[in-house]
Design an enzyme around this catalytic site. Structure first.
Site, mmCIF file in Angstrom:
data_model
loop_
_atom_site.group_PDB
_atom_site.id
_atom_site.type_symbol
_atom_site.label_atom_id
_atom_site.label_comp_id
_atom_site.label_asym_id
_atom_site.label_seq_id
_atom_site.Cartn_x
_atom_site.Cartn_y
_atom_site.Cartn_z
ATOM 1 N N CYS A 193 5.008 -9.659 3.109
ATOM 2 C CA CYS A 193 4.251 -8.406 3.046
ATOM 3 C C CYS A 193 4.968 -7.285 2.296
ATOM 4 O O CYS A 193 4.325 -6.311 1.896
ATOM 5 C CB CYS A 193 3.918 -7.919 4.449
ATOM 6 N N HIS A 243 4.025 1.192 7.174
ATOM 7 C CA HIS A 243 3.619 -0.210 7.039
ATOM 8 C C HIS A 243 2.374 -0.423 7.896
ATOM 9 O O HIS A 243 1.372 -0.944 7.429
ATOM 10 C CB HIS A 243 4.763 -1.118 7.466
ATOM 11 N N HIS A 266 -4.936 -5.092 5.314
ATOM 12 C CA HIS A 266 -3.552 -5.421 4.953
ATOM 13 C C HIS A 266 -3.595 -6.332 3.732
ATOM 14 O O HIS A 266 -4.000 -7.487 3.814
ATOM 15 C CB HIS A 266 -2.885 -6.114 6.141
#
Length: 574
Positions: free
Chosen positions: A211, A346, A386
């Site tokens: 990620c 995040h 995401h």
């Protein structure tokens, strides 16, 4: 050294130990060289495709300002959601969510534009295609004609991974695989193709840290620019969801939210929602950008990357490591935590990860903040999901636009704070409405975090662009706007976009279009005194009418000059 002093020093952070040593050396008359802060890096161009119909920086900002939720049901073009959905998480081969944030038209591509044979394009991962398109758009947004970079030390740094498309090709049978399958599937060839197509001779790297991939790519690009290895950098990330297997896997790991939405920092947070997208920024040393007269959208002041090391589990975040990477980025920037007004978190929306991240932010930004306004914290994942490998670059672009416009967009899906977060102890505030961004110490400064499931963390500190004294340009009785494309149809579509987006301040727009775009054989140029006159001409041409004030034509070669403007009239050649 006395025992008391030794214990005191042992309790200090490494940064404070260095400061103490400097102070002691100065006290005995020793000269101490001051640490030089890293050279600032200018962000001079943006290209992006994000869920919600986002096709460029302007449409992305409009979506953020409007507080749009781009999550929806899995489109039939990806897979039959009814065949794979089951509310029971334990059902083999099933997924318990029906939703995600998807792009439109990822199957559309013009291979001839990039000189790619149609057969090779069929075997090329759509992620590679997106990177080509968005890189081109980012360069043009920066006012750089892509052909002008041939032979330059331009670096390419891309966060991503070999994608789902390989499974789709393999599913067609071994006979469908040829040599183009190799170059069309692996991430290394995605970056190599960008360098090959634009003839770029700087470093070309694919980055996979899960990620955090695309924000780690930003860190590496800044290092390359500061060392002189690169003179310009194309940096970005890409993520597409083309098969159900990845969603099934993350459902089995109980990582996804049932409704497919990131409800970051909220009590209802039950996992993240998957999203697609591609983002790209053009980076240049600030001193070079200013010398060259480039637009500067924002400035990267500091970057840092580290690893969680041995935490309780491979995929469990390490709060101390998160604190460390943020402190490192601030030290690299030469900035104090109290100067930071906003952090793009995040913020995946998990009940475990969210409290760890906010506690880490509190530990860093709670220092020296007495009486100061609370730190604003938000996450673009609440808008577009995401984006996994492209998550970091999406957050970075959001932060750049927030700095540029002086506003903080609303953080969505926040109704009641996560009870595992000690809200009363933390100097943070979650913005639930669009709000002005008040500068601190005369500058707006923000940070963006990206933490990989593999344990690799990245943080980047940005500052608003320096003010530029605008010099009055020459007064022109008329403006000339020239456009070109590979086909007449594409040229009409381009003219239509300009007709809708062109404002009244046309001088800069004409200059950029005339000098900062690629030159192709099909061309049109329009002349007008005002933006309204230019828009009328462009709209007429886009709708199939002729050009009354200007000219259109086709060059025998892309480099030929087709249109000559003499005085107030127009002469057509060739």
């Amino acid at each position: 050294m006395s025992d008391v002093m030794e214990k005191l020093v042992r309790g200090l952070s490494p940064e404070k130990r260095v400061n103490l040593a400097r102070m002691l050396l100065r006290s005995v008359g020793e000269s101490v060289p001051e640490k030089k802060t890293a050279e600032p890096i200018a962000i001079i161009g943006i290209g992006c495709r994000f869920p919600g119909g986002v096709s460029d920086a302007d449409s992305f900002w409009r979506m953020l300002r409007a507080g749009t939720d781009a999550v929806g049901e899995v489109p039939p073009s990806r897979w039959d959601i009814d065949a794979y959905y089951d509310a029971d998480p334990s059902k083999p081969g099933k997924m318990y969510t029906r939703n995600g944030a998807f792009l439109e038209g990822v199957d559309l591509f013009d291979p001839y534009f990039f000189g790619i044979p149609p057969r090779s394009a069929v075997n090329m991962d759509p992620q590679h295609r997106l990177l080509l398109e968005v890189a081109w758009e980012a360069l043009e947004h920066a006012g750089i004609a892509p052909q002008s970079l041939a032979g330059s030390k331009t670096g390419v740094f891309i966060g991503g991974a070999t994608g789902d498309y390989t499974q789709l090709i393999q599913g067609k049978g071994a006979e469908s695989i040829d040599a183009s399958y190799l170059t069309g599937s692996l991430l290394t060839f995605a970056t190599g193709r960008l360098s090959h197509f634009f003839d770029l001779q700087g470093p070309s790297l694919g980055v996979d840290t899960a990620c955090s991939s695309s924000l780690v790519a930003v860190h590496l690009a800044c290092q390359s620019l500061r060392s002189g290895e690169s003179s310009l950098s194309l940096v970005g990330g890409v993520n597409l969801i083309l098969t159900p297997q990845g969603t099934i896997t993350t459902c089995k790991a109980r990582m996804l939210a049932v409704d497919g939405r990131c409800k970051t920092f909220d009590a209802a947070a039950d996992g993240y929602g998957r999203g697609e997208g591609c983002g790209m920024v053009v980076l240049k040393r600030l001193s070079d950008a200013q010398a060259d007269g480039d637009q500067v959208l924002a400035v990267i002041r500091g970057t840092a990357v580290n690893q969680d090391g041995h935490s309780s589990d491979l995929t469990v975040p390490n709060g101390l490591a998160q604190q460390a990477v943020i402190r490192q980025a601030l030290a690299d920037a030469g900035l104090d935590p109290k100067q930071v007004g906003y952090v793009e978190a995040h913020g995946t929306g998990t009940s475990l990860g969210d409290p760890i991240e906010l506690r880490a932010l509190g530990a860093v930004f709670g220092e020296k903040r007495d009486g100061a306004a609370a730190l604003q914290v938000g996450s673009v994942k609440t808008n577009i999901g995401h984006l996994e490998y492209a998550a970091g670059i999406a957050g970075l672009i959001k932060l750049v636009l927030s700095l540029k416009h002086g506003e903080v967009p609303a953080h969505l899906h926040f109704k009641r704070g996560n009870p595992y977060i000690p809200w009363n102890e933390l100097p943070v505030e979650i913005p639930t409405q669009l709000a002005p961004w008040t500068a601190r110490d005369g500058k707006r400064v923000g940070g963006v975090s990206s933490f990989g499931a593999s344990g690799t963390n990245a943080h980047v500190v940005l500052e608003e662009a320096p003010e530029v004294e605008r010099k009055g340009g020459a007064e022109r009785p008329r403006h000339v706007l020239a456009l070109s494309a590979r086909s007449e149809k594409a040229l009409k579509e381009l003219a239509g976009r300009y007709a809708k987006g062109l404002g009244e301040e046309v001088g800069d727009a004409c200059f950029t279009a005339n000098t900062g775009r690629g030159r192709f054989a099909h061309r049109v140029a329009v002349v007008g005194r005002t933006g309204e006159e230019l828009r009328e001409e462009l709209a007429r041409y886009a709708s199939g009418g002729g050009v009354e004030r200007g000219a259109e034509g086709q060059a025998r070669k892309a480099e030929e000059v087709v249109l000559l403007f003499t005085g107030q009239g127009v002469q057509h050649e060739g």
